[in-house]
Design a protein around this motif. Structure first.
Motif, PDB file in Angstrom:
ATOM      1  N   GLU A  14      53.857  31.258  56.216  1.00 63.09           N
ATOM      2  CA  GLU A  14      53.300  30.863  54.930  1.00 63.09           C
ATOM      3  C   GLU A  14      52.151  29.892  55.146  1.00 63.09           C
ATOM      4  O   GLU A  14      52.251  28.976  55.970  1.00 63.09           O
ATOM      5  N   THR A  15      51.066  30.106  54.434  1.00 63.75           N
ATOM      6  CA  THR A  15      49.940  29.170  54.488  1.00 63.75           C
ATOM      7  C   THR A  15      49.671  28.632  53.082  1.00 63.75           C
ATOM      8  O   THR A  15      49.867  29.335  52.097  1.00 63.75           O
ATOM      9  N   GLN A  16      49.209  27.396  53.025  1.00 59.32           N
ATOM     10  CA  GLN A  16      48.838  26.780  51.753  1.00 59.32           C
ATOM     11  C   GLN A  16      47.505  26.054  51.918  1.00 59.32           C
ATOM     12  O   GLN A  16      47.369  25.183  52.782  1.00 59.32           O
ATOM     13  N   GLY A  17      46.527  26.449  51.127  1.00 55.89           N
ATOM     14  CA  GLY A  17      45.214  25.813  51.166  1.00 55.89           C
ATOM     15  C   GLY A  17      44.551  25.846  52.523  1.00 55.89           C
ATOM     16  O   GLY A  17      43.764  24.949  52.860  1.00 55.89           O
ATOM     17  N   ARG A  38      32.228  28.114  55.646  1.00 50.11           N
ATOM     18  CA  ARG A  38      33.655  28.123  55.322  1.00 50.11           C
ATOM     19  C   ARG A  38      34.213  29.504  55.658  1.00 50.11           C
ATOM     20  O   ARG A  38      34.278  30.407  54.827  1.00 50.11           O
ATOM     21  N   ALA A  39      34.602  29.672  56.924  1.00 49.25           N
ATOM     22  CA  ALA A  39      35.110  30.965  57.379  1.00 49.25           C
ATOM     23  C   ALA A  39      36.448  31.302  56.737  1.00 49.25           C
ATOM     24  O   ALA A  39      36.746  32.469  56.477  1.00 49.25           O
ATOM     25  N   VAL A  40      37.273  30.281  56.514  1.00 50.49           N
ATOM     26  CA  VAL A  40      38.549  30.429  55.810  1.00 50.49           C
ATOM     27  C   VAL A  40      38.542  29.374  54.710  1.00 50.49           C
ATOM     28  O   VAL A  40      38.386  28.190  54.989  1.00 50.49           O
ATOM     29  N   ASP A  41      38.703  29.820  53.476  1.00 45.99           N
ATOM     30  CA  ASP A  41      38.420  28.938  52.340  1.00 45.99           C
ATOM     31  C   ASP A  41      39.619  28.822  51.399  1.00 45.99           C
ATOM     32  O   ASP A  41      39.719  29.516  50.391  1.00 45.99           O
ATOM     33  N   GLY A  42      40.565  27.945  51.771  1.00 42.49           N
ATOM     34  CA  GLY A  42      41.680  27.629  50.880  1.00 42.49           C
ATOM     35  C   GLY A  42      42.639  28.784  50.641  1.00 42.49           C
ATOM     36  O   GLY A  42      42.922  29.134  49.495  1.00 42.49           O
ATOM     37  N   ILE A  43      43.158  29.369  51.714  1.00 41.85           N
ATOM     38  CA  ILE A  43      43.977  30.579  51.578  1.00 41.85           C
ATOM     39  C   ILE A  43      45.465  30.249  51.469  1.00 41.85           C
ATOM     40  O   ILE A  43      46.014  29.513  52.285  1.00 41.85           O
ATOM     41  N   ARG A 239      34.398  36.792  52.094  1.00 42.68           N
ATOM     42  CA  ARG A 239      33.748  35.492  52.289  1.00 42.68           C
ATOM     43  C   ARG A 239      34.760  34.346  52.380  1.00 42.68           C
ATOM     44  O   ARG A 239      34.623  33.316  51.736  1.00 42.68           O
ATOM     45  N   GLY A 240      35.784  34.571  53.191  1.00 40.05           N
ATOM     46  CA  GLY A 240      36.737  33.509  53.487  1.00 40.05           C
ATOM     47  C   GLY A 240      37.864  33.344  52.496  1.00 40.05           C
ATOM     48  O   GLY A 240      38.725  32.482  52.685  1.00 40.05           O
ATOM     49  N   ARG A 241      37.905  34.158  51.431  1.00 40.49           N
ATOM     50  CA  ARG A 241      38.931  34.013  50.408  1.00 40.49           C
ATOM     51  C   ARG A 241      39.684  35.329  50.207  1.00 40.49           C
ATOM     52  O   ARG A 241      39.119  36.413  50.384  1.00 40.49           O
ATOM     53  N   ILE A 242      40.960  35.226  49.826  1.00 46.33           N
ATOM     54  CA  ILE A 242      41.719  36.405  49.447  1.00 46.33           C
ATOM     55  C   ILE A 242      41.383  36.729  47.996  1.00 46.33           C
ATOM     56  O   ILE A 242      41.559  35.891  47.106  1.00 46.33           O
ATOM     57  N   VAL A 243      40.885  37.944  47.746  1.00 50.53           N
ATOM     58  CA  VAL A 243      40.489  38.319  46.382  1.00 50.53           C
ATOM     59  C   VAL A 243      41.475  39.281  45.729  1.00 50.53           C
ATOM     60  O   VAL A 243      41.423  39.480  44.514  1.00 50.53           O
ATOM     61  N   GLU A 244      42.363  39.869  46.537  1.00 50.83           N
ATOM     62  CA  GLU A 244      43.392  40.745  45.949  1.00 50.83           C
ATOM     63  C   GLU A 244      44.546  40.884  46.925  1.00 50.83           C
ATOM     64  O   GLU A 244      44.347  40.974  48.141  1.00 50.83           O
ATOM     65  N   GLN A 245      45.758  40.886  46.393  1.00 47.01           N
ATOM     66  CA  GLN A 245      46.975  41.146  47.162  1.00 47.01           C
ATOM     67  C   GLN A 245      47.867  42.056  46.343  1.00 47.01           C
ATOM     68  O   GLN A 245      48.005  41.868  45.132  1.00 47.01           O
ATOM     69  N   ALA A 246      48.497  43.031  47.015  1.00 49.03           N
ATOM     70  CA  ALA A 246      49.385  43.943  46.303  1.00 49.03           C
ATOM     71  C   ALA A 246      50.214  44.730  47.305  1.00 49.03           C
ATOM     72  O   ALA A 246      49.804  44.905  48.462  1.00 49.03           O
TER      73      ALA A 246
END
Length: 352
Positions: A14-17, A38-43, A239-246
């Motif tokens: 589990e990751t937070q931010g 910001r390669a990984v941006d608050g995931i 761009r470093g963010r998760i935009v969809e999960q399913a």
């Protein structure tokens, strides 16, 4: 394969931010300035024990960096990673070494990830000794078991990497990862450097050893055909963010983020969407809060250029970071060819 329970006890990773910022200098020699990337941006994400989370996105989206940050191969800038309930920030060096046995990685290029002057036996033995798993005769027996488990024969045990094919090298890399008895493996584009005819064999191997060894995967790929075959859930990164999960079947039945639809529209035998491939607009200035996909999005409105959408649920297990996700309904669906009915792949081409 997957435990669909949402009980906290089933979550292995589990990751937070989670954030990773790289700094580089740019500009003319006499006007140098530092630029943050910001390669990984608050995931925020979770991977349940025994499942495969498929992570997809274009090159440069931050997929590989995210996998390495989770394993602490690249140090994070901020945020947290929990493995089996343990916050990795709160463990000692000795405890971290023990945890590393449970978290391994398989890299994209099997040739560069293997030492050219070490035989298959020496490569796998190194992991056994470093992890304190076995020595001597016990280690030899374990090596033979692992070599067999990944589909190699006894004739390969004392062979050097340059005498192996690409697929055989990747099998060695997988055996090395398995040598310390991990529960979690990050597979970073593990078939993209292989011939198409060999890719299916390696994907079948990943499926087999997941059942045999009770593994959990973060499977990184830019190929949605690969993800569709292997993954239980899909996470789309831009761009470093998760935009969809399913869940996989939900995602491929109808993605709701315009970027996900762009990726799916590029698959062979899918209905084409009218979404531009290359970037067609100017990116928001650094520091401006906006949707990163706005310059490419055919559904963009003024609010998209002023507000960054959070990853929000739209139905059970389906989350989308889009202000207009509710409006992108069935009439916008892209329907790729269904997963083949045969239980095992014969070639990647069978998915097309």
């Amino acid at each position: 394969m997957t435990n669909d329970s949402k009980a906290p006890a089933t979550v292995l990773v589990e990751t937070q931010g989670l954030t990773k910022v790289f700094t580089r200098s740019s500009g003319l020699p006499f006007l140098r300035h530092k630029e943050e990337i910001r390669a990984v941006d608050g995931i925020d994400l979770h991977i349940r024990r025994g499942e495969t989370l498929g992570l997809v996105g274009e090159s440069g989206s931050g997929k590989s960096t995210l996998g390495r940050v989770i394993l602490d191969l690249v140090h994070k800038t901020s945020g947290s990673v929990r493995f089996n309930g343990t916050d990795l920030d709160n463990v000692s060096s000795a405890e971290m070494r023990a945890l590393r046995r449970q978290m391994q990685i398989v890299f994209q290029d099997p040739y560069s990830s293997l030492h050219p002057r070490m035989t298959v036996h020496q490569t796998v033995m190194e992991g056994l000794i470093a992890g304190g798993v076995a020595r001597g005769a016990a280690a030899d027996r374990r090596i033979n078991e692992l070599i067999g488990a990944v589909g190699l024969g006894s004739e390969h045990v004392h062979t050097y990497p340059h005498r192996l094919s690409g697929g055989q090298r990747q099998r060695v890399a997988i055996a090395r990862a398995l040598s310390v008895g991990p529960g979690f493996i990050v597979a970073d584009e593990p078939v993209s450097a292989l011939d198409v005819s060999i890719q299916a064999q390696i994907l079948n191997l990943f499926a087999d050893i997941q059942t045999q060894f009770g593994l959990t995967y973060l499977f990184i790929s830019h190929d949605l055909n690969v993800i569709r075959y292997l993954a239980d859930r899909v996470a789309v990164m831009y761009r470093g963010r998760i935009v969809e999960q399913a869940p996989s079947e939900v995602f491929f039945r109808g993605p709701r983020h315009p970027y996900s639809r762009l990726l799916l529209s590029a698959m062979p035998n899918s209905d084409r969407a009218t979404i531009p491939g290359p970037e067609t607009g100017v990116q928001p200035p650094v520091g401006v809060t906006a949707c990163q996909f706005a310059p490419r999005c055919p559904f963009v409105i003024d609010r998209c250029r002023q507000e960054r959408p959070p990853l929000a649920p739209i139905s059970g297990g389906h989350e989308v970071a889009c202000l207009r996700a509710a409006e992108i309904g069935p009439e916008c669906e892209i329907r790729p060819k269904s997963v083949p009915s045969q239980p095992r792949l014969t070639s990647i081409a069978s998915l097309l």
